[in-house]
Design a protein around this motif. Structure first.
Motif, PDB file in Angstrom:
ATOM      1  N   THR A   1     -25.228 -12.827 -19.309  1.00 40.69           N
ATOM      2  CA  THR A   1     -24.938 -13.235 -17.972  1.00 40.69           C
ATOM      3  C   THR A   1     -24.389 -12.239 -17.460  1.00 40.69           C
ATOM      4  O   THR A   1     -24.511 -11.736 -16.065  1.00 40.69           O
ATOM      5  CB  THR A   1     -23.997 -14.550 -18.062  1.00 40.69           C
ATOM      6  N   VAL A   2     -23.280 -11.521 -18.044  1.00 40.84           N
ATOM      7  CA  VAL A   2     -22.405 -10.452 -17.555  1.00 40.84           C
ATOM      8  C   VAL A   2     -23.184  -9.260 -17.222  1.00 40.84           C
ATOM      9  O   VAL A   2     -23.173  -8.571 -16.141  1.00 40.84           O
ATOM     10  CB  VAL A   2     -21.175  -9.994 -18.354  1.00 40.84           C
ATOM     11  N   GLN A   3     -24.453  -9.010 -18.321  1.00 38.44           N
ATOM     12  CA  GLN A   3     -25.134  -7.938 -18.020  1.00 38.44           C
ATOM     13  C   GLN A   3     -25.909  -7.877 -16.759  1.00 38.44           C
ATOM     14  O   GLN A   3     -26.473  -7.363 -15.718  1.00 38.44           O
ATOM     15  CB  GLN A   3     -26.063  -7.546 -19.140  1.00 38.44           C
TER      16      GLN A   3
ATOM     17  N   SER B   1     -21.345 -16.411 -26.725  1.00 38.44           N
ATOM     18  CA  SER B   1     -20.735 -14.855 -26.552  1.00 38.44           C
ATOM     19  C   SER B   1     -22.107 -14.146 -26.275  1.00 38.44           C
ATOM     20  O   SER B   1     -21.927 -13.523 -25.192  1.00 38.44           O
ATOM     21  CB  SER B   1     -20.199 -14.362 -27.583  1.00 38.44           C
ATOM     22  N   ARG B   2     -22.832 -14.376 -26.787  1.00 38.17           N
ATOM     23  CA  ARG B   2     -24.215 -13.678 -26.367  1.00 38.17           C
ATOM     24  C   ARG B   2     -24.739 -13.850 -25.060  1.00 38.17           C
ATOM     25  O   ARG B   2     -25.279 -13.081 -24.311  1.00 38.17           O
ATOM     26  CB  ARG B   2     -25.453 -13.804 -27.427  1.00 38.17           C
ATOM     27  N   THR B   3     -24.778 -15.185 -24.786  1.00 36.48           N
ATOM     28  CA  THR B   3     -25.093 -15.575 -23.589  1.00 36.48           C
ATOM     29  C   THR B   3     -24.339 -15.067 -22.425  1.00 36.48           C
ATOM     30  O   THR B   3     -24.876 -14.795 -21.426  1.00 36.48           O
ATOM     31  CB  THR B   3     -25.237 -17.448 -23.566  1.00 36.48           C
TER      32      THR B   3
ATOM     33  N   ARG C   1     -26.271  -6.074 -13.638  1.00 31.91           N
ATOM     34  CA  ARG C   1     -27.571  -5.702 -12.695  1.00 31.91           C
ATOM     35  C   ARG C   1     -27.625  -6.011 -11.284  1.00 31.91           C
ATOM     36  O   ARG C   1     -28.167  -5.480 -10.632  1.00 31.91           O
ATOM     37  CB  ARG C   1     -28.743  -5.777 -13.593  1.00 31.91           C
ATOM     38  N   ALA C   2     -27.186  -7.085 -11.248  1.00 34.44           N
ATOM     39  CA  ALA C   2     -27.464  -7.804  -9.755  1.00 34.44           C
ATOM     40  C   ALA C   2     -26.597  -7.177  -8.824  1.00 34.44           C
ATOM     41  O   ALA C   2     -27.076  -6.831  -7.673  1.00 34.44           O
ATOM     42  CB  ALA C   2     -27.249  -9.324  -9.874  1.00 34.44           C
ATOM     43  N   GLN C   3     -25.302  -6.909  -9.346  1.00 31.68           N
ATOM     44  CA  GLN C   3     -24.331  -6.264  -8.587  1.00 31.68           C
ATOM     45  C   GLN C   3     -24.715  -4.843  -8.222  1.00 31.68           C
ATOM     46  O   GLN C   3     -24.631  -4.317  -7.261  1.00 31.68           O
ATOM     47  CB  GLN C   3     -22.820  -6.438  -9.066  1.00 31.68           C
TER      48      GLN C   3
END
Length: 374
Positions: free
Chosen positions: A294-296, A288-290, A300-302
């Protein structure tokens, strides 16, 4: 007077410190009677998942520090916090249920182990009692055998005494016969022989009485021997029963040991399952943390890509505006040029074509047109 009190209360509410967590903002309690540092967050309020206002505020601040103050809207941050709280509550509930179940199973297993140990102790005591009874039976059997041997010895002595008495009686009878024969030979010694015969008869009677006494003693010894033999048989039977009972208790003890081993194995399996579930929970939490990281990172990339596209669009817009300005200037220049050409053409309708051509060339080449009045 009432309005004044209401104003004071409103002023106190406005001045009262509130919780530093954005989603809470509840009034904070004043410090204790001894004073001290005022509260920054609610000291007692708990959100779903067992988190307090201070912990959630720290998580929110960490997320804002990671993504930037304006990178993530407050609504999205609140939604993420609610999703995280919901996920934490969803994971905490089964874990708490599993923990309660494991506690109940552990308590039950401990009770079963205690019962098995108690049964094993009872079996051990019963085995000890059976062993003691066996030793007592063996002692009684040994005593009975000793008594039987004594009775056999007494019977042997009685038989020897009986044989001696019979031999004495036979000797007395022979002596009596000899006396009777001697009576015929020596009538003068009749009184002496008669006296000896009487003495022999008395001795024979005494020997017969002794034989009868020894016979009665032998019969009593035989009865006692039979009694001792029966006691020995009973003791041997009790010994066999004790041995059988001892074997039964030993089997029960082995069964209790096997049950105890099975319970211990089940307890180890439950502990292994608990560790596996705990490891799985930790793995899921790490995933979940990973996933959150990853979502963060993707967000940030988006966001970076969108900002880059926005910068590119702004550059293109500036370029387009510059081109539009240049086009407008060129259009204005062409419009002015055409206006001048039109004016010159209108002014030269009555003139020969050569001056008109020269003037048009001058206008098109950028020179000032000559004054038409000349």
């Amino acid at each position: 007077m009432t309005q004044g009190n209401g104003a004071v209360v409103q002023e106190q509410d406005a001045d009262q410190a509130r919780c530093g967590f954005r989603r809470c903002r509840q009034p904070l309690p004043p410090p204790g009677p001894r004073g001290g540092r005022p509260y920054e967050f609610c000291p007692d309020r708990t959100w779903p998942g067992g988190k307090g206002c201070k912990q959630l505020a720290a998580a929110e601040q960490a997320l804002r520090d990671a993504l930037g103050e304006e990178a993530l809207p407050a609504t999205a941050l609140s939604d993420a916090g609610e999703a995280f709280s919901t996920a934490a509550a969803a994971v905490t509930g089964p874990l708490r249920t599993l923990n309660d179940t494991l506690d109940a199973v552990t308590t039950q297993l401990r009770a079963e182990i205690a019962a098995a140990v108690e049964q094993a102790e009872v079996a051990r005591q019963a085995a000890a009692e059976a062993t003691q009874q066996r030793d007592t039976a063996l002692a009684r059997a040994a005593e009975a055998e000793h008594t039987a041997e004594a009775a056999v010895e007494a019977a042997r002595v009685a038989e020897e005494a009986q044989r001696l008495a019979e031999a004495t009686a036979a000797e007395a009878i022979e002596n009596r016969s000899a006396a009777q024969l001697a009576q015929a030979k020596a009538e003068s010694a009749t009184a002496v022989i008669t006296k000896r015969a009487a003495e022999a008869t008395e001795q024979a009677a005494a020997q017969r009485a002794r034989v009868d006494e020894l016979t009665a003693t032998l019969a009593a010894r035989g009865e006692e021997l039979a009694t001792r033999t029966a006691e020995r048989d009973a003791a041997q039977l009790a010994l066999r029963d004790s041995q059988g009972q001892c074997k039964t208790w030993e089997r029960l003890l082995d069964t209790a040991k096997r049950e105890l081993a099975a319970v211990q194995e089940q307890l180890r399996e439950q502990e292994t399952r608990y560790h596996d579930l705990r490891t799985e929970h930790e793995t899921r939490e790490a995933e979940s943390r990973t996933h959150l990281a990853t979502v963060q990172a993707e967000s940030r990339a988006q966001l970076t890509a969108i900002q880059a596209e926005l910068t590119t669009a702004r550059g293109q817009l500036d370029t387009t505006q510059l081109q539009l300005t240049q086009t407008k200037a060129a259009h204005d220049q062409v419009s002015g040029l055409l206006s001048r050409v039109r004016q010159r053409a209108l002014a030269a309708t009555a003139e020969p074509p050569t001056p008109l051509r020269d003037d048009l060339l001058t206008i098109l080449l950028g020179d000032e047109a000559p004054d038409t009045a000349d």
